[in-house]
Every structure is written in C-alpha cells, then in structure tokens.
Enzyme design. Structure first.
Site, PDB file in Angstrom:
ATOM      1  N   GLU A  48      -8.117  16.769 -21.914  1.00 61.21           N
ATOM      2  CA  GLU A  48      -7.349  17.841 -21.262  1.00 61.21           C
ATOM      3  C   GLU A  48      -7.804  19.169 -21.844  1.00 61.21           C
ATOM      4  O   GLU A  48      -7.886  19.329 -23.060  1.00 61.21           O
ATOM      5  CB  GLU A  48      -5.851  17.630 -21.478  1.00 61.21           C
ATOM      6  CG  GLU A  48      -4.976  18.794 -21.055  1.00 61.21           C
ATOM      7  CD  GLU A  48      -5.060  19.132 -19.567  1.00 61.21           C
ATOM      8  OE1 GLU A  48      -4.677  18.303 -18.735  1.00 61.21           O
ATOM      9  OE2 GLU A  48      -5.523  20.253 -19.242  1.00 61.21           O
ATOM     10  N   CYS A  78       3.068  20.533 -13.241  1.00 62.13           N
ATOM     11  CA  CYS A  78       4.520  20.314 -13.156  1.00 62.13           C
ATOM     12  C   CYS A  78       5.256  20.965 -14.314  1.00 62.13           C
ATOM     13  O   CYS A  78       6.200  21.727 -14.117  1.00 62.13           O
ATOM     14  CB  CYS A  78       4.790  18.811 -13.114  1.00 62.13           C
ATOM     15  SG  CYS A  78       6.536  18.411 -13.208  1.00 62.13           S
ATOM     16  N   CYS A 132       7.015  22.439 -11.143  1.00 62.37           N
ATOM     17  CA  CYS A 132       8.391  21.939 -11.007  1.00 62.37           C
ATOM     18  C   CYS A 132       9.341  22.466 -12.082  1.00 62.37           C
ATOM     19  O   CYS A 132      10.447  22.921 -11.766  1.00 62.37           O
ATOM     20  CB  CYS A 132       8.421  20.411 -11.091  1.00 62.37           C
ATOM     21  SG  CYS A 132       6.988  19.579 -10.430  1.00 62.37           S
ATOM     22  N   LYS A 184       9.815  26.344 -12.246  1.00 64.34           N
ATOM     23  CA  LYS A 184      10.407  26.673 -10.931  1.00 64.34           C
ATOM     24  C   LYS A 184      11.885  26.298 -10.894  1.00 64.34           C
ATOM     25  O   LYS A 184      12.721  27.070 -10.444  1.00 64.34           O
ATOM     26  CB  LYS A 184       9.628  25.943  -9.833  1.00 64.34           C
ATOM     27  CG  LYS A 184      10.096  26.182  -8.394  1.00 64.34           C
ATOM     28  CD  LYS A 184      11.233  25.328  -7.928  1.00 64.34           C
ATOM     29  CE  LYS A 184      11.085  23.856  -8.083  1.00 64.34           C
ATOM     30  NZ  LYS A 184      10.114  23.220  -7.237  1.00 64.34           N
ATOM     31  N   TYR A 218       6.256  24.497   0.706  1.00 57.84           N
ATOM     32  CA  TYR A 218       7.240  24.351  -0.373  1.00 57.84           C
ATOM     33  C   TYR A 218       7.259  25.593  -1.270  1.00 57.84           C
ATOM     34  O   TYR A 218       8.315  26.161  -1.564  1.00 57.84           O
ATOM     35  CB  TYR A 218       6.856  23.173  -1.272  1.00 57.84           C
ATOM     36  CG  TYR A 218       7.138  21.789  -0.762  1.00 57.84           C
ATOM     37  CD1 TYR A 218       6.367  21.215   0.241  1.00 57.84           C
ATOM     38  CD2 TYR A 218       8.145  21.017  -1.334  1.00 57.84           C
ATOM     39  CE1 TYR A 218       6.593  19.925   0.661  1.00 57.84           C
ATOM     40  CE2 TYR A 218       8.377  19.713  -0.920  1.00 57.84           C
ATOM     41  CZ  TYR A 218       7.603  19.169   0.078  1.00 57.84           C
ATOM     42  OH  TYR A 218       7.832  17.887   0.489  1.00 57.84           O
ATOM     43  N   GLU A 257      10.251  28.377  -1.718  1.00 58.08           N
ATOM     44  CA  GLU A 257      10.963  28.312  -3.001  1.00 58.08           C
ATOM     45  C   GLU A 257      10.870  29.649  -3.746  1.00 58.08           C
ATOM     46  O   GLU A 257      11.880  30.176  -4.218  1.00 58.08           O
ATOM     47  CB  GLU A 257      10.406  27.179  -3.861  1.00 58.08           C
ATOM     48  CG  GLU A 257      10.803  25.797  -3.322  1.00 58.08           C
ATOM     49  CD  GLU A 257      10.321  24.643  -4.185  1.00 58.08           C
ATOM     50  OE1 GLU A 257       9.458  24.867  -5.059  1.00 58.08           O
ATOM     51  OE2 GLU A 257      10.814  23.514  -3.991  1.00 58.08           O
ATOM     52  N   GLY A 274      -1.140  27.121  -0.089  1.00 59.36           N
ATOM     53  CA  GLY A 274      -1.641  25.763  -0.302  1.00 59.36           C
ATOM     54  C   GLY A 274      -2.356  25.648  -1.634  1.00 59.36           C
ATOM     55  O   GLY A 274      -2.514  26.635  -2.360  1.00 59.36           O
ATOM     56  N   HIS A 319      35.291  11.130  -1.270  1.00 57.25           N
ATOM     57  CA  HIS A 319      35.968  12.292  -0.695  1.00 57.25           C
ATOM     58  C   HIS A 319      36.558  13.170  -1.784  1.00 57.25           C
ATOM     59  O   HIS A 319      37.093  12.640  -2.747  1.00 57.25           O
ATOM     60  CB  HIS A 319      37.068  11.794   0.248  1.00 57.25           C
ATOM     61  CG  HIS A 319      37.755  12.903   0.980  1.00 57.25           C
ATOM     62  ND1 HIS A 319      37.144  13.614   1.990  1.00 57.25           N
ATOM     63  CD2 HIS A 319      39.001  13.425   0.834  1.00 57.25           C
ATOM     64  CE1 HIS A 319      37.991  14.524   2.449  1.00 57.25           C
ATOM     65  NE2 HIS A 319      39.114  14.437   1.767  1.00 57.25           N
ATOM     66  N   GLU A 342      29.619  12.428   1.881  1.00 53.70           N
ATOM     67  CA  GLU A 342      30.374  11.486   2.705  1.00 53.70           C
ATOM     68  C   GLU A 342      30.043  11.645   4.197  1.00 53.70           C
ATOM     69  O   GLU A 342      30.224  10.716   4.976  1.00 53.70           O
ATOM     70  CB  GLU A 342      31.877  11.622   2.475  1.00 53.70           C
ATOM     71  CG  GLU A 342      32.482  12.921   2.949  1.00 53.70           C
ATOM     72  CD  GLU A 342      33.996  12.996   2.689  1.00 53.70           C
ATOM     73  OE1 GLU A 342      34.707  12.043   3.031  1.00 53.70           O
ATOM     74  OE2 GLU A 342      34.442  14.029   2.148  1.00 53.70           O
TER      75      GLU A 342
END
Ligand code: NAP
Length: 457
Positions: free
Chosen positions: A34, A42, A47, A50, A181, A185, A267, A447, A452
């Site tokens: 890495e 993420c 994610c 965000k 998305y 967002e 994108g 409820h 519901e």
C-alpha cells in the site's frame, strides 16, 4: 532474492484488507502493498469522513427544528475547522486500528507502489519497501479507484471529493457537478451546513437508474429545502474572476457565478494505470477496469482482482469486502465454491433524509418479468417526527415494494425518508430470502415507526 508469500495483496483498502486478513486467518502467509494510508477510499476520503459530515449536517437540521419541540436554541455557531480536525483525528485513529489489525494478523506490510512483473510477481517502488520483489502463489489486485475529472477549460480550478475533505474553510457558495451518489451527498451536506449550493446535472435530474419514486421524492425534498438543481447543464468551462471567484459555465452558456468552489463528482476511474498489467498479460477495458470472472479471476492464472478496479456494478465497500473474504475462503479456507453473487446488493445514499434501495426498480422488474407480472405497492407520508412542525417544514417519506408473479415475491424495496439507512438492511435479508408480500403482511408492525409502513402497505 524475491521474498515468497502464499498471497500478495495490492491495496490496503476495504477489499484488500478483508482479503488479506481472511487469508491470514486461514493460515496463509500474506504480504500487502500500500502506498497511501491504510483503509483506502472508504476510511480516508469516502464513506467514513462523508458519514461524519452527514451527521454534522443532520445535526444542523435537528437544531433548526428543535423549536418544534420547545427548545430555544438561538443562533448556533458552526465551526467547520473544528469539525474537520475532529473528523481527521477520528480517521487517523482508524488508520492506526487498521495498522494494528495488519500486524496482529501477521501480514507483512510493504509501503510503496506495486508494479506487476508477471502474474505472481510484484515489485515495490517508492516508500519504505522500495526495491523489494515479492513472489506469491496468488496475487490479488484491489487498488480501488480515484475521482474522474472533466476535460474542459478551467477544470483545474475545481476540486474533487478528495479536495472536499481537504477543505479547511467552509465555502460560502459552491456548485457540485454530477448526478450520482457523491454529487447528491456532498451537495446535501454543504447545503444543510449553510453553504449556498447548486447541484448541476447534465441530464434530467440526479440518481438516474434509481426507482422513479425515489427520484421524485428526492426532487420534491431538494426543492422544498431550497437546494437548486440545474438540469441539462453540461459543464463546458470554469472561469476565475479577478476577485478569485469561480464561474461554472454550461455548453448552453448558462452560468453559475460567484462560487468559492466547484466540486467535480462525475464518477470514478479504476486505479489501474501503472500497475504493470501488461507484464502479467492482462488487458484492461477501455475505462481502465480489469475484467474478472465470477471467481474474481483475471485473464492470468494466479492473478485476481476485486472491488472498484473491476468495474463491477456495485463499487461499494461491503461488496469489495464480501468478494475478498469469499476469495480468501476459496483459495485458503477449503471452500472451493465460494464466490460473491452480485445481486440484491442494498445501498444507501446519504441524502437528507437518506434513501435506500435493494433489488430491482419498477422499470427493471417490468423489463425482466414483463409489466403484467409486476405489482408495486407504494406510499408517501409525513413521518411522525414532523407531527408538531409547521406545514412548510414537513418533508414526505416515500416507500415502494416491487413484487413479481401471482405470489408477489418482493424483488425490490425502495425507501426515501428518515431512518431509511438503518431500515433497509433487514429488508435486504427478506429480499434475498425470497420473501413475498404476504410474508411482509404477516409480520407484526412496530409502532409508531416509519418502518411499519413497509409491512402495512
Ligand atoms: P456515479 O454514481 O457513477 O455518478 C456519476 C454521475 O455523474 C454519472 O452517473 C453521470 O450521471 C454524471 N456525469 C458523468 N460525467 C459527467 C460530466 N462530464 N458532466 C456532468 N455529469 C457527469 O459516481 P460517483 O458519484 O462518483 O460515485 C462512484 C461510486 O461510488 C458510486 O457508483 C457508488 O457505488 C459509490 N459510492 C457509494 C456511496 C454510498 O454507498 N453512500 C457514496 C459515494 C459513492 P448522468 O449520466 O445521469 O449525467
């Protein structure tokens, strides 16, 4: 001399991390390469930060509405820089947790860029691992993706979603360009935190491909919230004025002016350039994505790919994790048939309120089964949280069940409204299990909740 491993994983994001840890848990000797921070998109620029920003903007809305419940909150001050510092510290803690997880799993971490020398051989370039050559019985590519930029004059004056997370100061006026998305967002977060925001989309409204009911409900709410959406706005240029302010200009000559920032959210592209795929004998598609079969196998034996770099229909963290774990189970866990079925994947868009979707939209179901086989059940309602609010503050939720056949098997669940993000997971289980409308009807409601409504339609 090259070091040998059972598995080499390229990329320490969601997919790579899940694959490496599961393989190590099965007893494999694993190396990971890495070049950036552990956790990938993420954790670092997706994610996680965000969702922090989304929570902040939901809090702003809650503060605004607190008066409905008798609170006098005055004029609260919001400090973007403070939020950013706290958010970044949280992400750093997560980076540390990921590093610990790697160490505890006994995974050898090499810092640098991975360059394939062949299907089972990886050279590490740059970083601490520079010059190391690794050999593996298997190599998994999980390099993720990166934001796409438009090729128009002045594009460089804008920022992408990575740049959004690097903003030190809150912009006063922003335009967000895109229809997916990330665009909805980020536009929602900025708007609800008080930035004057315009969303520009090049066709007819955002979230094309989502169920029409969700798109309608979102459009209605964005209009009620005062967040302008400019349809049919194809970006042609960005100009910077003498005052430093930006203007976003469409092909038709329409202008959005006086902007502090323009955010490109059009994108994402697979991070495959420079990986050396040629050396491994793997050709990428025109969009740079790596073709794989159902078992994440590339064209080269021993070389696998998963996550956003494969151009799969669901470039989502949990999908990459699921694919990686299944691959590791198959390669090292004695489960030769394990693979991920790319269907009925639930996902949530963190709009305000959020929206969630699993399975087929109504148009998709009609196309797949024939319109006469499809029965939909839908509702629009004001959630109880608005019971004490003035009419103009109320926002309607929307829900739709898409069913097929005489037994009305539920093939799609679409929810727009408060708590849609938390509601959807359980309904996704029901869809996967083949639940029918009667199964939902036979489930006793909770409820009073919004959820519901889905069992009382
Ligand atoms: P996206 O969802 O693929 O949306 C990008 C959209 O921008 C395109 O669909 C297109 O919409 C529009 N676009 C493309 N080129 C354009 C151009 N030149 N000018 C103006 N608009 C243009 O991409 P994204 O928002 O970058 O997100 C990438 C992926 O990350 C998503 O698909 C999602 O899977 C994942 N993600 C998930 C979450 C979540 O789970 N909450 C959050 C963020 C991202 P039109 O064709 O309709 O114009």
């Amino acid at each position: 001399m090259a070091e040998h491993f059972d598995l080499i994983v390229v990329g320490g994001g969601s997919g790579g991390m899940a694959t490496a840890r599961r393989a190590a848990a099965h007893g494999a000797r694993v190396a990971m390469v890495e070049r950036e921070r552990l956790g990938g998109t993420c954790v670092n620029v997706g994610c996680v930060p965000k969702k922090v920003m989304w929570y902040a903007s939901e809090t702003a809305t809650a503060v605004e509405r607190a008066g409905d419940y008798g609170f006098a909150v005055g004029h609260p001050q919001f400090d973007w820089s403070q939020l950013r510092r706290a958010r970044d510290a949280y992400v750093e803690r997560l980076n540390g947790i990921y590093a610990n997880n790697v160490e505890r799993a006994g995974i050898s971490l090499y810092r640098g860029s991975a360059i394939l020398q062949g299907p089972r051989s990886v050279a590490v370039q740059g970083g601490d691992g520079d010059g190391t050559v690794l050999q593996g019985d298997a190599v998994v590519l999980a390099p993720g993706g990166r934001p796409r930029w438009p090729q128009i004059p002045g594009a460089e004056y804008g920022i992408d979603s990575d740049g959004f997370f690097a903003l030190d100061e809150q912009p006063c006026r922003a335009a967000v360009v895109g229809a997916g998305y990330i665009a909805v967002e980020l536009a929602g977060v900025l708007h609800h935190l008080g930035t004057e925001t315009t969303l520009t989309v090049r066709r007819d409204g955002p979230l094309r491909g989502f169920d029409p009911l969700l798109r309608e409900a979102l459009a209605e709410t964005l209009a009620a919230d005062g967040l302008p959406v400019k349809d049919h706005f194809v970006p042609a240029a960005v100009e910077r004025g003498a005052d430093g302010r930006l203007s976003l200009i469409s092909e038709g000559g329409e202008r959005v002016e006086g902007l502090d920032t323009v955010i490109w959210a059009i994108g994402r592209d697979p991070n495959t350039a420079g990986l050396g795929l040629d050396a491994a004998g793997v050709a990428v598609r025109d969009d740079g994505s790596i073709p794989v079969d159902a078992y994440q196998q590339t064209a080269a034996a021993g070389l696998y790919a998963l996550g956003d770099c494969t151009g799969n229909a669901y470039p989502l963290t949990p999908v990459a994790i699921a694919a990686g774990r299944r691959l590791a189970d198959r390669l090292f866990g004695g489960q030769p048939d394990r693979y991920l079925e790319y269907r009925d994947v639930p996902s949530v868009v963190f709009t305000h309120p959020p929206l969630g979707t699993v399975g087929l939209t109504q148009p998709e179901a009609e196309e797949a089964y024939g319109a006469d086989q499809v029965t939909c059940h839908e509702t629009r309602f004001f959630p109880m949280n608005y019971a004490l609010s003035p009419q103009e503050a109320k926002r309607r939720s929307a829900m739709k069940l898409v069913t097929v056949g005489s037994e009305q098997r539920v093939v799609g669940v679409h929810i727009f409204g408060e708590a849609a993000d938390e509601m959807l997971q359980g309904f996704a289980v029901a869809v996967r299990m083949g639940a029918t409308k009667a199964d939902l009807d036979n489930t006793v409601a909770i409820h009073p909740t919004s959820a519901e409504e889905l069992v009382t339609l």
